[in-house]
Write an enzyme that holds these catalytic residues in place. Structure first.
Site, PDB file in Angstrom:
ATOM      1  N   ASP A 176      40.246 -86.149  36.423  1.00 35.06           N
ATOM      2  CA  ASP A 176      41.365 -86.920  35.996  1.00 35.06           C
ATOM      3  C   ASP A 176      42.370 -85.876  36.974  1.00 35.06           C
ATOM      4  O   ASP A 176      42.267 -85.326  38.046  1.00 35.06           O
ATOM      5  CB  ASP A 176      41.270 -86.255  34.471  1.00 35.06           C
ATOM      6  CG  ASP A 176      41.566 -85.351  34.262  1.00 35.06           C
ATOM      7  OD1 ASP A 176      42.160 -83.650  35.400  1.00 35.06           O
ATOM      8  OD2 ASP A 176      41.990 -84.246  33.240  1.00 35.06           O
ATOM      9  N   ARG A 208      48.718 -86.802  22.870  1.00 35.04           N
ATOM     10  CA  ARG A 208      49.110 -85.838  24.140  1.00 35.04           C
ATOM     11  C   ARG A 208      50.254 -86.849  24.696  1.00 35.04           C
ATOM     12  O   ARG A 208      49.918 -87.073  25.563  1.00 35.04           O
ATOM     13  CB  ARG A 208      48.447 -85.048  25.006  1.00 35.04           C
ATOM     14  CG  ARG A 208      48.956 -84.587  26.134  1.00 35.04           C
ATOM     15  CD  ARG A 208      47.443 -83.841  26.891  1.00 35.04           C
ATOM     16  NE  ARG A 208      47.182 -84.315  28.117  1.00 35.04           N
ATOM     17  CZ  ARG A 208      45.741 -83.315  28.490  1.00 35.04           C
ATOM     18  NH1 ARG A 208      45.923 -82.098  28.628  1.00 35.04           N
ATOM     19  NH2 ARG A 208      45.010 -84.563  29.613  1.00 35.04           N
TER      20      ARG A 208
END
EC number: 2.3.3.9
Length: 571
Positions: free
Chosen positions: A472, A186
């Site tokens: 996160d 990603r």
């Protein structure tokens, strides 16, 4: 893009490459502003940098236009407008087209694990028993120079199959098993710059650096596997419109032509994690139809995007973040429509993240956490999802059991769960106001989590275990924007705070008290040696700003480029 004009390019002399003395061999118009390292030089070769520069030059105007379109959409929403389906692309939504067939190598994605591109993490994740490992340059990574380039070194070794790690503290060597998860990468979103790479005097687009360096150094392996459906595979984050998917499609075609591999060799899953994108799912798949392997419910960022999209709508205040789950009508509608859209187009509909982590010192609490994961995964597989995400390898057996019990030997549910009932979901379903209460404890938790996450991010860790959950950037964003929203509109608190409105005075007191609690929890030495006070300053400023910043990490990014911290490790 961010205001990186505030980044001081005249930091330590060793942080600049002026092509005088020892430095990277760079092509014309490229300037590297990160420390020289012989191992990094194997990644930052002249040809690889030329490839990144070519991508930047070819697509930068399209990227700038796409970002201006985002700003224009935000202006409309701030003036009272609502996102919705585009009448001009109705023919795409109603058409009977399909995406290219899913490659057999990734037909079964029932459990995927995610994490940063840290060396030990990569090995453990690939060995975890998950079907896919998504190596993350985005929400799980703090974008320091060391983390970014070391991550590219690690991924190259992983693709080559030579990656190993010697844990000197445990005197243990980590290597890949014979059978490993499929590797997806990603890159960062279109909006994030990379201040360590200047191209023609401007910071490069972060995702083009991430994608370009990874693809260039590994395409020979992909070319050897040409036609076998072995990728490369990517996850694409933070898109808001199909025009952004179209740019990615063009980038993929450009890369395939350069590498001499077949069109459609590159495959990508798009995270639907912004509210505007849920109305563009068919269009996004259409633009990527030769390169798509589906969509994913990026649910934490999606909640964040709901607040950000409706930042000027005081009638859309969210309840405590712990109450905004998939049972909320707008969240369930989003998931159902994603499944219907993907299966109609013959690609994967991936479920969301299980953020729980094992609780090793409390078996009873651990079992309760695992049971929450099982229930969430049961809901996903019954709804029709083809796979799910886990934040920790300890969750993989529970997730795998649920999906296998429901799917059996079938690699996915693309053909068996078409979800035609979701065809009747409306804009109102996708925008319905969430129900629930707002509490003082919710304000406190947001503040405590946001400050601790940002403190970790500033010192190089992109994913942080807090209160038995893996936090996160996405989950920290919810904390920030919810605090901002409650402060902006003086939200009235329920429960113990009944009748109290969120004000600057109340928030200031909460910040002070939660900083004291953080110090007690982490210990005085760690608190003193960390960046908690700096994080508190950033977080408080963003929560109290008159205008909501688009992203938490943009304001803090200038601190990152002035430090060379160690990367994070959570496995």
């Amino acid at each position: 893009m961010m205001g990186i004009g505030t980044y001081n390019h005249h930091t330590a002399p060793e942080a600049r490459n002026t092509n005088m003395g020892v430095g990277y061999d760079v092509p014309e118009g490229v300037d590297i502003r990160g420390r020289y390292d012989q191992e990094y030089a194997k990644i930052l070769t002249k040809d690889a940098l030329q490839f990144v520069a070519d991508l930047q030059r070819e697509f930068r105007n399209l990227i700038k236009y796409a970002m201006e379109c985002r700003r224009e959409a935000k202006r409309r929403y701030n003036q009272g407008g609502l996102p919705g389906f585009d009448p001009a692309t109705r023919y795409i939504r109603e058409g009977e087209w399909t995406c290219a067939p899913v490659p057999p190598a990734v037909a079964d994605r029932r459990v995927e694990i995610t994490g940063p591109v840290e060396r030990k993490m990569i090995i453990n994740a690939l060995n975890s028993g998950a079907k896919v490992f998504m190596a993350d340059f985005e929400d799980a990574l703090s974008p320091s120079w060391e983390n970014l380039i070391r991550g590219q070194v690690n991924l190259k070794d992983a693709v080559d199959g030579t990656i190993s790690f010697h844990d000197k503290a445990r005197d243990r060597i980590y290597k890949l098993n014979h059978q490993t998860a499929k590797l997806f990468v990603r890159p960062r979103g279109w909006h994030l710059p990379e201040a360590h790479f200047l191209i023609d005097g401007e910071p490069a687009t972060g995702c083009l650096v991430d994608f370009g360096l990874y693809f260039y150094h590994n395409y020979a392996v992909f070319r050897r596997n040409q036609g076998a459906g072995f990728g490369p595979f990517f996850y694409l984050p933070k898109m808001e419109h199909s025009r952004e998917a179209k740019i990615w499609n063009c980038v993929f075609e450009r890369a395939e032509n350069m590498a001499g591999i077949e069109r459609g060799s590159i495959r990508a899953t798009v995270l639907i994690e912004t509210l505007p994108a849920v109305f563009q799912m068919d269009e996004i798949l259409y633009e990527l139809r030769d390169h798509s392997v589906g969509l994913n419910c990026g649910r934490w960022d999606y909640i964040f995007s709901y607040v950000k999209t409706f930042q000027a709508h005081p009638d859309r205040l969210l309840p405590d973040r712990v109450q905004v789950g998939m049972a909320q009508h707008f969240m369930r509608s989003y998931s159902d429509l994603l499944i219907r859209t993907c299966h109609r187009r013959n690609v994967h509909a991936m479920g969301g993240m299980a953020a729980q982590i094992p609780i090793r010192d409390d078996p009873k609490a651990n079992e309760a956490a695992i049971e929450l994961v099982r229930k969430d995964k049961q809901r996903e597989v019954k709804a029709g999802h083809d796979g799910t995400w886990a934040a920790h390898p300890g969750l993989i057996p529970a997730c795998m059991e649920v999906f296998t019990n429901n799917m059996g030997n079938s690699p996915n549910q693309i053909q068996s769960m078409k979800r035609e009932d979701a065809a009747y979901l409306t804009e109102e379903d996708l925008l319905q106001r969430p129900g629930g209460v707002r509490t003082l404890e919710g304000l406190r938790l947001n503040t405590r989590v946001g400050i601790q996450y940002l403190a970790a991010w500033l010192t190089g860790a992109g994913s942080v275990p807090l209160y038995n959950l893996m936090e996160d950037a996405a989950t920290a964003e919810i904390s920030r924007v919810q605090n901002w929203q409650w402060l902006k509109y003086g939200a009235e608190l329920d429960g113990d705070g009944l009748g109290i409105r969120v004000s600057a005075e109340l928030f200031g007191r909460v910040v002070e008290e939660e900083m004291g609690r953080i110090e007690r929890e982490v210990g005085k030495e760690k608190f003193k040696g960390g960046m908690y006070k700096e994080a508190c300053k950033h977080f408080t400023r963003q929560c109290t700003a008159p205008i909501l910043d688009d992203f938490l990490t943009l304001d803090a990014y200038n601190n990152i480029v002035r430090h060379h911290p160690k990367g994070s490790s959570r496995l």
